[in-house]
Design a protein around this motif. Structure first.
Motif, PDB file in Angstrom:
ATOM      1  N   ARG A 191     131.812  23.802 -18.714  1.00  0.00           N
ATOM      2  CA  ARG A 191     132.463  25.111 -18.810  1.00  0.00           C
ATOM      3  C   ARG A 191     133.136  25.495 -17.500  1.00  0.00           C
ATOM      4  N   LEU A 192     132.513  25.155 -16.383  1.00  0.00           N
ATOM      5  CA  LEU A 192     133.056  25.463 -15.061  1.00  0.00           C
ATOM      6  C   LEU A 192     134.052  24.408 -14.571  1.00  0.00           C
ATOM      7  N   ARG A 193     134.281  23.392 -15.391  1.00  0.00           N
ATOM      8  CA  ARG A 193     135.179  22.284 -15.059  1.00  0.00           C
ATOM      9  C   ARG A 193     134.714  21.555 -13.794  1.00  0.00           C
ATOM     10  N   MET A 194     133.424  21.287 -13.771  1.00  0.00           N
ATOM     11  CA  MET A 194     132.819  20.502 -12.698  1.00  0.00           C
ATOM     12  C   MET A 194     132.407  19.167 -13.287  1.00  0.00           C
ATOM     13  N   ARG A 195     132.501  18.138 -12.484  1.00  0.00           N
ATOM     14  CA  ARG A 195     132.045  16.835 -12.931  1.00  0.00           C
ATOM     15  C   ARG A 195     131.435  16.112 -11.751  1.00  0.00           C
ATOM     16  N   ILE A 196     130.238  15.581 -11.954  1.00  0.00           N
ATOM     17  CA  ILE A 196     129.586  14.776 -10.923  1.00  0.00           C
ATOM     18  C   ILE A 196     130.056  13.351 -11.128  1.00  0.00           C
ATOM     19  N   GLU A 197     130.560  12.733 -10.062  1.00  0.00           N
ATOM     20  CA  GLU A 197     131.200  11.416 -10.155  1.00  0.00           C
ATOM     21  C   GLU A 197     130.376  10.386 -10.903  1.00  0.00           C
ATOM     22  N   ASP A 198     129.104  10.216 -10.568  1.00  0.00           N
ATOM     23  CA  ASP A 198     128.289   9.177 -11.187  1.00  0.00           C
ATOM     24  C   ASP A 198     126.904   9.746 -11.485  1.00  0.00           C
ATOM     25  N   PRO A 199     126.688  10.293 -12.692  1.00  0.00           N
ATOM     26  CA  PRO A 199     125.404  10.947 -12.973  1.00  0.00           C
ATOM     27  C   PRO A 199     124.211   9.997 -12.938  1.00  0.00           C
ATOM     28  N   GLU A 200     124.423   8.672 -12.964  1.00  0.00           N
ATOM     29  CA  GLU A 200     123.308   7.731 -12.896  1.00  0.00           C
ATOM     30  C   GLU A 200     122.670   7.716 -11.515  1.00  0.00           C
TER      31      GLU A 200
END
Length: 156
Positions: free
Chosen positions: A123-132
């Motif tokens: 919703r905030l348009r955030m993305r963590i590069e590599d969630p692993e």
């Protein structure tokens, strides 16, 4: 009134995947509708800030909350006002772990603004590069005490 037909689920193809509408996506499709203001967060483990002793945090759950959020990828761009909000929220979390469960909704609203869950980050348009690469949940003795505190609080 009934037609004798079953209204059960749609049959699954032999591969076992659920039936969906529309054509299957191309195997190497690239999204082109990315928002220009989207944030790409680095998954780096950060040292975080020390918990201010003046807050008087006593519960293990609130201490774990502080450690988690002070080292979260979202904090890389935080200003002093954001850290002040974390301090206030940590006090609320401390009260929650002492048994005041009425403030759970307030805590949830506050952490949602920081991108606490995958849905919040979308919703905030955030993305963590590599969630692993995110740190796994801790199994420290303090974390076990916190789980016991939570269990006792919820079983009352």
């Amino acid at each position: 009134m009934g037609t004798g037909r079953s209204c059960g689920p749609l049959p699954r193809p032999s591969g076992g995947a659920a039936v969906t509408r529309g054509p299957a996506p191309k195997p190497h499709a690239v999204r082109r509708n990315l928002h220009p203001g989207a944030q790409e967060l680095a998954p780096d483990v950060r040292p975080g800030r020390e918990l201010p002793k003046a807050l008087g945090i006593t519960t293990g759950g609130a201490k774990r909350f502080w450690r988690t959020w002070s080292a979260a990828p979202q904090t890389a761009a935080w200003t002093e006002t954001d850290w002040a909000e974390l301090e206030i929220t940590a006090k609320l979390v401390d009260e929650f772990f002492k048994g005041d469960i009425r403030i759970a909704g307030e805590i949830r609203q506050r952490v949602a603004k920081w991108g606490a869950t995958v849905e919040d980050r979308n919703r905030l348009r955030m993305r963590i590069e590599d969630p692993e690469n995110e740190a796994p949940a801790g199994g420290s003795p303090e974390a076990q005490i916190t789980d016991e505190e939570l269990y006792k609080m919820l079983s009352q």
